[in-house]
Design a protein around this motif. Structure first.
Motif, PDB file in Angstrom:
ATOM      1  N   GLN A 295       0.838  -1.204   0.000  1.00 61.49           N
ATOM      2  CA  GLN A 295       0.000   0.000   0.000  1.00 61.49           C
ATOM      3  C   GLN A 295       0.875   1.258   0.000  1.00 61.49           C
ATOM      4  OE1 GLN A 295      -3.437   0.319  -0.258  1.00 61.49           O
ATOM      5  NE2 GLN A 295      -2.823   2.438  -0.593  1.00 61.49           N
ATOM      6  N   ILE A 296       1.897   1.261   0.821  1.00 61.53           N
ATOM      7  CA  ILE A 296       2.800   2.413   0.876  1.00 61.53           C
ATOM      8  C   ILE A 296       3.436   2.631  -0.487  1.00 61.53           C
ATOM      9  CG2 ILE A 296       4.977   3.238   1.862  1.00 61.53           C
ATOM     10  CD1 ILE A 296       4.050   1.691   4.484  1.00 61.53           C
ATOM     11  N   ASN A 297       3.875   1.549  -1.121  1.00 63.18           N
ATOM     12  CA  ASN A 297       4.507   1.663  -2.426  1.00 63.18           C
ATOM     13  C   ASN A 297       3.533   2.136  -3.497  1.00 63.18           C
ATOM     14  OD1 ASN A 297       5.657   0.029  -5.121  1.00 63.18           O
ATOM     15  ND2 ASN A 297       7.135   1.148  -3.878  1.00 63.18           N
ATOM     16  N   ARG A 298       2.265   1.754  -3.385  1.00 62.72           N
ATOM     17  CA  ARG A 298       1.241   2.259  -4.335  1.00 62.72           C
ATOM     18  C   ARG A 298       1.064   3.765  -4.162  1.00 62.72           C
ATOM     19  NH1 ARG A 298      -1.416  -2.781  -3.643  1.00 62.72           N
ATOM     20  NH2 ARG A 298      -2.476  -2.060  -1.795  1.00 62.72           N
ATOM     21  N   ASP A 299       1.034   4.204  -2.910  1.00 62.55           N
ATOM     22  CA  ASP A 299       0.846   5.636  -2.630  1.00 62.55           C
ATOM     23  C   ASP A 299       2.092   6.463  -2.922  1.00 62.55           C
ATOM     24  OD1 ASP A 299      -1.721   5.070  -1.735  1.00 62.55           O
ATOM     25  OD2 ASP A 299      -1.147   5.040   0.379  1.00 62.55           O
ATOM     26  N   ARG A 300       3.254   5.887  -2.643  1.00 59.50           N
ATOM     27  CA  ARG A 300       4.522   6.620  -2.789  1.00 59.50           C
ATOM     28  C   ARG A 300       5.580   5.710  -3.409  1.00 59.50           C
ATOM     29  NH1 ARG A 300       6.065  10.972   0.577  1.00 59.50           N
ATOM     30  NH2 ARG A 300       7.927  10.881  -0.710  1.00 59.50           N
ATOM     31  N   PRO A 301       5.541   5.516  -4.723  1.00 58.98           N
ATOM     32  CA  PRO A 301       6.543   4.638  -5.356  1.00 58.98           C
ATOM     33  C   PRO A 301       7.966   5.181  -5.275  1.00 58.98           C
ATOM     34  CG  PRO A 301       5.132   5.667  -7.007  1.00 58.98           C
ATOM     35  CD  PRO A 301       4.569   6.025  -5.667  1.00 58.98           C
ATOM     36  N   ASP A 302       8.124   6.420  -4.843  1.00 51.90           N
ATOM     37  CA  ASP A 302       9.451   7.036  -4.751  1.00 51.90           C
ATOM     38  C   ASP A 302      10.186   6.700  -3.452  1.00 51.90           C
ATOM     39  OD1 ASP A 302       7.387   8.629  -3.494  1.00 51.90           O
ATOM     40  OD2 ASP A 302       8.884  10.203  -3.211  1.00 51.90           O
ATOM     41  N   VAL A 303       9.529   6.025  -2.502  1.00 47.67           N
ATOM     42  CA  VAL A 303      10.169   5.719  -1.225  1.00 47.67           C
ATOM     43  C   VAL A 303      10.454   4.225  -1.110  1.00 47.67           C
ATOM     44  CG1 VAL A 303       9.050   7.659  -0.044  1.00 47.67           C
ATOM     45  CG2 VAL A 303       8.002   5.398   0.042  1.00 47.67           C
ATOM     46  N   HIS A 304      11.382   3.883  -0.202  1.00 46.62           N
ATOM     47  CA  HIS A 304      11.603   2.477   0.120  1.00 46.62           C
ATOM     48  C   HIS A 304      11.112   2.229   1.548  1.00 46.62           C
ATOM     49  CE1 HIS A 304      15.320   4.243   1.769  1.00 46.62           C
ATOM     50  NE2 HIS A 304      15.316   3.233   2.607  1.00 46.62           N
ATOM     51  N   VAL A 305      10.714   0.999   1.808  1.00 47.74           N
ATOM     52  CA  VAL A 305      10.160   0.637   3.106  1.00 47.74           C
ATOM     53  C   VAL A 305      11.231  -0.110   3.904  1.00 47.74           C
ATOM     54  CG1 VAL A 305       8.364  -0.682   4.294  1.00 47.74           C
ATOM     55  CG2 VAL A 305       7.840   0.495   2.148  1.00 47.74           C
ATOM     56  N   ALA A 306      11.415   0.305   5.152  1.00 49.44           N
ATOM     57  CA  ALA A 306      12.352  -0.356   6.066  1.00 49.44           C
ATOM     58  C   ALA A 306      11.532  -1.009   7.180  1.00 49.44           C
ATOM     59  CB  ALA A 306      13.332   0.656   6.647  1.00 49.44           C
ATOM     60  N   PHE A 307      11.786  -2.285   7.417  1.00 46.83           N
ATOM     61  CA  PHE A 307      11.025  -3.053   8.402  1.00 46.83           C
ATOM     62  C   PHE A 307      11.813  -3.205   9.699  1.00 46.83           C
ATOM     63  CE2 PHE A 307       9.673  -4.523   4.222  1.00 46.83           C
ATOM     64  CZ  PHE A 307       8.305  -4.397   4.314  1.00 46.83           C
ATOM     65  N   TYR A 308      11.122  -2.984  10.820  1.00 47.65           N
ATOM     66  CA  TYR A 308      11.714  -3.150  12.146  1.00 47.65           C
ATOM     67  C   TYR A 308      10.713  -3.845  13.044  1.00 47.65           C
ATOM     68  CZ  TYR A 308      15.262   0.120  10.653  1.00 47.65           C
ATOM     69  OH  TYR A 308      16.287   0.721   9.970  1.00 47.65           O
ATOM     70  N   MET A 309      11.237  -4.638  13.988  1.00 46.16           N
ATOM     71  CA  MET A 309      10.370  -5.276  14.975  1.00 46.16           C
ATOM     72  C   MET A 309      10.304  -4.383  16.211  1.00 46.16           C
ATOM     73  SD  MET A 309      11.112  -9.347  14.817  1.00 46.16           S
ATOM     74  CE  MET A 309       9.930  -9.558  16.130  1.00 46.16           C
ATOM     75  N   VAL A 310       9.210  -4.493  16.949  1.00 39.97           N
ATOM     76  CA  VAL A 310       9.051  -3.767  18.207  1.00 39.97           C
ATOM     77  C   VAL A 310      10.236  -4.113  19.099  1.00 39.97           C
ATOM     78  CG1 VAL A 310       7.655  -3.626  20.305  1.00 39.97           C
ATOM     79  CG2 VAL A 310       6.544  -3.730  18.092  1.00 39.97           C
ATOM     80  N   GLY A 311      10.810  -3.101  19.714  1.00 35.05           N
ATOM     81  CA  GLY A 311      11.914  -3.321  20.635  1.00 35.05           C
ATOM     82  C   GLY A 311      13.288  -3.153  20.015  1.00 35.05           C
ATOM     83  N   THR A 312      13.363  -3.135  18.685  1.00 38.31           N
ATOM     84  CA  THR A 312      14.663  -2.898  18.060  1.00 38.31           C
ATOM     85  C   THR A 312      14.879  -1.399  17.915  1.00 38.31           C
ATOM     86  OG1 THR A 312      13.757  -3.063  15.820  1.00 38.31           O
ATOM     87  CG2 THR A 312      14.673  -5.072  16.782  1.00 38.31           C
ATOM     88  N   GLN A 313      16.131  -1.007  17.883  1.00 43.24           N
ATOM     89  CA  GLN A 313      16.452   0.410  17.765  1.00 43.24           C
ATOM     90  C   GLN A 313      16.162   0.892  16.347  1.00 43.24           C
ATOM     91  OE1 GLN A 313      20.339   1.450  19.112  1.00 43.24           O
ATOM     92  NE2 GLN A 313      20.094   3.595  18.571  1.00 43.24           N
ATOM     93  N   LEU A 314      15.447   2.001  16.259  1.00 44.03           N
ATOM     94  CA  LEU A 314      15.125   2.598  14.963  1.00 44.03           C
ATOM     95  C   LEU A 314      16.245   3.547  14.551  1.00 44.03           C
ATOM     96  CD1 LEU A 314      11.354   3.437  15.532  1.00 44.03           C
ATOM     97  CD2 LEU A 314      12.343   1.426  14.436  1.00 44.03           C
ATOM     98  N   PRO A 315      16.384   3.795  13.264  1.00 42.39           N
ATOM     99  CA  PRO A 315      17.413   4.734  12.811  1.00 42.39           C
ATOM    100  C   PRO A 315      17.188   6.113  13.412  1.00 42.39           C
ATOM    101  CG  PRO A 315      16.259   3.729  10.948  1.00 42.39           C
ATOM    102  CD  PRO A 315      15.583   3.275  12.181  1.00 42.39           C
ATOM    103  N   THR A 316      18.275   6.799  13.688  1.00 43.16           N
ATOM    104  CA  THR A 316      18.170   8.135  14.263  1.00 43.16           C
ATOM    105  C   THR A 316      18.294   9.220  13.204  1.00 43.16           C
ATOM    106  OG1 THR A 316      20.527   8.107  14.769  1.00 43.16           O
ATOM    107  CG2 THR A 316      19.024   7.408  16.519  1.00 43.16           C
ATOM    108  N   ASP A 317      18.737   8.852  12.016  1.00 44.27           N
ATOM    109  CA  ASP A 317      18.840   9.832  10.932  1.00 44.27           C
ATOM    110  C   ASP A 317      17.499   9.954  10.217  1.00 44.27           C
ATOM    111  OD1 ASP A 317      19.162   7.182   9.898  1.00 44.27           O
ATOM    112  OD2 ASP A 317      19.837   8.047   7.996  1.00 44.27           O
TER     113      ASP A 317
END
Length: 80
Positions: free
Chosen positions: A35-57
């Motif tokens: 769905q995200i890619n349909r709405d915004r084909p210009d972005v890439h999706v990064a997957f994270y699990m709950v509890g893992t550190q998310l990127p700070t940049d």
């Protein structure tokens, strides 16, 4: 570009680009990514699990999807 610039980005035809997907919370992460890619084909999706550190940049071309162990989206995916 910072968060403000991403929120104000336009598609070129005066339409604002989508920067968050609250409707996909509760979906399987792969379906959310489609769905995200349909709405915004210009972005890439990064997957994270709950509890893992998310990127700070901040990355205007990345959407972060946070899911539980069952691969269900648990937070609103946002550009960044």
């Amino acid at each position: 570009m910072g968060k403000t610039a991403a929120a104000a980005a336009t598609a070129g035809d005066g339409e604002s680009l989508k920067t968050s997907w609250p409707e996909v919370v509760g979906w399987v992460e792969l379906n959310a990514a489609f769905q995200i890619n349909r709405d915004r084909p210009d972005v890439h999706v990064a997957f994270y699990m709950v509890g893992t550190q998310l990127p700070t940049d901040h990355d205007d071309l990345r959407v972060i999807v946070v899911s539980d162990a069952g691969t269900v989206v648990v937070r609103t995916p946002v550009v960044g």
